[in-house]
Design an enzyme around this catalytic site. Structure first.
Site, PDB file in Angstrom:
ATOM      1  N   ARG A   1       2.364  -5.822  68.313  1.00 35.66           N
ATOM      2  CA  ARG A   1       3.638  -5.548  67.653  1.00 35.66           C
ATOM      3  C   ARG A   1       4.780  -5.367  68.649  1.00 35.66           C
ATOM      4  O   ARG A   1       5.938  -5.426  68.278  1.00 35.66           O
ATOM      5  CB  ARG A   1       3.502  -4.299  66.781  1.00 35.66           C
ATOM      6  CG  ARG A   1       2.317  -4.349  65.845  1.00 35.66           C
ATOM      7  CD  ARG A   1       2.245  -3.145  64.934  1.00 35.66           C
ATOM      8  NE  ARG A   1       3.198  -3.267  63.852  1.00 35.66           N
ATOM      9  CZ  ARG A   1       3.297  -2.405  62.844  1.00 35.66           C
ATOM     10  NH1 ARG A   1       2.510  -1.354  62.813  1.00 35.66           N
ATOM     11  NH2 ARG A   1       4.189  -2.578  61.902  1.00 35.66           N
TER      12      ARG A   1
ATOM     13  N   LYS B   1      -2.560  16.001  52.687  1.00 40.69           N
ATOM     14  CA  LYS B   1      -3.656  15.209  53.229  1.00 40.69           C
ATOM     15  C   LYS B   1      -4.949  16.013  53.123  1.00 40.69           C
ATOM     16  O   LYS B   1      -4.994  17.191  53.457  1.00 40.69           O
ATOM     17  CB  LYS B   1      -3.358  14.867  54.692  1.00 40.69           C
ATOM     18  CG  LYS B   1      -4.069  13.648  55.219  1.00 40.69           C
ATOM     19  CD  LYS B   1      -3.495  13.234  56.567  1.00 40.69           C
ATOM     20  CE  LYS B   1      -4.136  11.955  57.052  1.00 40.69           C
ATOM     21  NZ  LYS B   1      -3.566  11.511  58.348  1.00 40.69           N
TER      22      LYS B   1
ATOM     23  N   GLU C   1       5.648   0.882  68.288  1.00 46.44           N
ATOM     24  CA  GLU C   1       5.169   0.250  69.516  1.00 46.44           C
ATOM     25  C   GLU C   1       6.285  -0.450  70.282  1.00 46.44           C
ATOM     26  O   GLU C   1       6.313  -0.432  71.521  1.00 46.44           O
ATOM     27  CB  GLU C   1       4.051  -0.749  69.192  1.00 46.44           C
ATOM     28  CG  GLU C   1       2.759  -0.121  68.705  1.00 46.44           C
ATOM     29  CD  GLU C   1       2.752   0.208  67.228  1.00 46.44           C
ATOM     30  OE1 GLU C   1       1.769   0.794  66.748  1.00 46.44           O
ATOM     31  OE2 GLU C   1       3.748  -0.119  66.535  1.00 46.44           O
TER      32      GLU C   1
END
Length: 648
Positions: free
Chosen positions: A399, A285, A371
């Site tokens: 969600r 990243k 979630e």
């Protein structure tokens, strides 16, 4: 102001077709120029930086090897798609990223044919790609379908549900695991690349298929033994046993920044004849930009920044952010109550729970992008006598709705839901806007639903939620800074279901829920200047409603306007239901309900958007005159600059 980078090769590329015309040896230069272009563009607009920098080589290689857009390429989440946008005909607009009228920060179907599926919530790519693959097979097509999913997204159960389904269906599907943070297995240089190239080669796969055909003619024992031997041999050499168990042919890991490794392996998996394949690619990243490599968390999403130094330009805050106020209030409450816990679904910094975790490392839980699990995990903790605060963005809490309804509300478990990013969210647009939480929580029995008008009220609502021990509760607050009110030393426990009157009037009543109160007060000043005596009340609670306050406002005023930064079906609908139940809609009262429009709101400037949808002071004034059937007079708006709003 930075000097735009020199990009002679990228200047010749308008679409992926131009990438495919380049020789393999030119792609290193192209990748370097794409990376430079992306850094320069995001320095101007802000946006998601680190993830995109990590997939530059992978993006170039994918568009070189696959015939996009005929071949379907689906990116998970969308944070990593800026290089993809640069190479797919959108480079001339890349400096409009996340700006009003500009490019979305995520993939979007109506933006480009190279975006076959919109994404911004994580872990959806494999499910969508499987749908595309099955549609292709049903239609007799032969094109490729590729899903690129990040390792963070692999922490969500939906990804494994999709892989389990894909493995059972044996569809020809390619999944690329972009492993940019938590390597499942590290690449080991040339040997790893060689093994990946070997097992993905047509010769190896043909030999494997011949072996399968032979063993099918032998007793079942030999077929099973051969499968186990193949799986063991490749698992021992390369890892990936989990993916094999889910029915995928595993290849990797390989270095995602080495084009000499990427290109031949991608060609091999492209040419595979059948079955799902998972290619494990290791990337870094922030690759290629030192500040982002050194602090990938801080450069995941950035504001405008100086390309040379990496320093981000941040405006001076006039007031603390709502997120920080919540975090500090929760820490303060937790010092007095050791039962208080914090839970986040992979958003510790975004929700402020990173600060809570620093103060109470054993009492903070980051469950990953999960979630549904976060909500039921919190329910279990609550059932065992703890006080979990399950902090989730409004748009992500959607969600976990089934778990909120079934595992929490149905059992009246006192899980507390701090809902960040409620309402409009600016540059992140419709996918991240918190428009629906009032509607989907308000319909659930047993819930207490609150919304603070300012940062001081948020402190009180943290304390109030902590004290509610017989049912679930939620309090929503927006992104960004507070309004600059004086902060309380200690949070006050509010009376459940009790609002407050901020100013008294006789003709018009404005009943606000949440941070639209400032606009309501500004509208009241303008209405007073027009001769309309105006009451302004802060509901504080959507559920339970302050029915006494509501009846008084309805009986003593000619016009009642409700104001909320939420979708149709929320606070205003509850007010109308209560007025109907009490028979207060049959007389003189004129009611107007102000909500966000019944549409998905695009990214843009928050203040301009609130004005466009009529949720600013001018919009409230306009609706009052509409209710009265009178033309709106030309009056200069009267601005309210903070001050004591009273406790009520």
């Amino acid at each position: 102001m930075s000097v735009p980078p020199e990009t002679p090769l990228l200047d010749t590329v308008k679409t992926p077709e131009d990438v495919r015309k380049l020789a393999d040896g030119q792609l290193r230069q192209l990748a370097d120029e794409v990376r430079a272009e992306m850094i320069d563009a995001v320095s101007v607009t802000g946006g998601h930086l680190g993830a995109g920098l990590g997939v530059v080589e992978l993006t170039v290689a994918l568009h070189k090897v696959f015939d996009t857009p005929n071949d379907i390429l689906i990116w998970d989440v969308g944070h990593q798609t800026y290089p993809h946008k640069i190479l797919t005909g959108r480079r001339d607009r890349i400096r409009t990223l996340r700006q009003p009228g500009g490019l979305s920060g995520f993939t979007r179907r109506d933006e480009s044919p190279y975006d076959p599926f919109g994404a911004a919530h994580s872990s959806t790519s494999i499910s969508a790609a499987l749908g595309f693959a099955e549609a292709r097979d049903l239609a007799g097509g032969r094109h490729n379908v590729v899903a690129v999913i990040g390792d963070g997204s692999m922490s969500a159960g939906m990804a494994y549900e999709a892989m389990n389904n894909a493995g059972a269906m044996d569809s020809r599907l390619i999944v690329i695991l972009n492993d940019n943070d938590m390597s499942i297995a590290p690449p080991t240089g040339a040997m790893s690349a060689y093994l990946a190239r070997l097992v993905s080669s047509r010769t190896f796969m043909q030999l494997r298929d011949i072996g399968k055909q032979v063993t099918k003619r032998l007793p079942k024992f030999f077929e099973v033994a051969a499968e186990r031997a193949d799986e063991f041999a490749r698992g021992f050499a390369m890892g990936g046993t989990l993916f094999e168990e889910l029915g995928f042919y595993y290849v990797g890991p390989i270095d995602g920044h080495n084009l000499d490794h990427l290109l031949p392996v991608l060609r091999n998996v492209r040419d595979a004849k059948d079955g799902p394949i998972l290619l494990h690619v290791i990337t870094k990243k922030g690759k290629g930009y030192a500040p982002a490599e050194a602090a990938s968390d801080k450069y995941h999403g950035v504001g405008k920044f100086d390309v040379i130094t990496g320093k981000q330009a941040k405006p001076k805050a006039n007031a603390p952010s709502y997120t920080r106020v919540f975090a500090e209030a929760l820490i303060d409450a937790a010092r007095r109550d050791d039962k208080i816990l914090g839970i986040t679904a992979a958003m510790p910094t975004g929700t402020g729970l990173d600060l809570f975790g620093q103060a109470f490392p054993k009492r903070m839980f980051d469950v990953g992008i999960a979630e549904q699990h976060a909500v039921t995990f919190a329910a279990g903790l609550a059932a065992a006598g703890f006080k979990p605060f399950c902090a989730i963005y409004s748009t992500f809490l959607q969600r976990g709705f089934d778990q909120v309804a079934h595992d929490v509300a149905l059992q009246k478990l006192p899980v507390r839901f701090p809902i960040d990013r409620a309402g409009f969210v600016g540059a992140d647009g419709a996918t991240h806007a918190g428009a629906f939480d009032l509607a989907f929580l308000g319909c659930l029995p047993n819930f207490v639903v609150m919304a603070p008008a300012d940062e001081a009220e948020l402190v009180h609502m943290v304390a109030t939620s902590a004290a509610i021990d017989d049912r679930p509760s939620a309090f929503r607050f927006p992104r960004g800074e507070g309004v600059g009110v004086e902060m309380p030393a200690v949070g006050e426990i509010l009376e459940i279901g009790r609002g407050r009157v901020i100013r008294e009037g006789t003709k018009v009543a404005i009943l606000s829920l949440g941070t639209r109160l400032a606009a309501a007060l500004e509208a009241a000043e303008t209405l007073e200047a027009a001769g309309l005596s105006t009451t302004v009340a802060d509901a504080r609670f959507m559920k339970p409603l302050d029915r006494d306050l509501l009846r008084r406002l309805a009986r003593d005023h000619e016009v009642l306007v409700t104001v909320e930064e939420g979708a149709v079906g929320g606070f205003g609908s509850h007010v109308l239901q209560a007025l109907s139940d009490d028979g207060l809609l049959d007389g003189h009262l004129k009611v107007r309900v102000l909500t966000l429009p019944d549409s998905f709101l695009d990214h843009g400037d928050p203040a301009a958007t609130m004005a466009a949808v009529g949720l600013d002071a001018a919009g409230i004034v306009r609706r009052v005159f509409d209710a009265l059937g009178r033309a709106e007079p030309r009056i200069e708006p009267v601005r309210v600059l903070g001050g004591d709003r009273g406790r009520g």
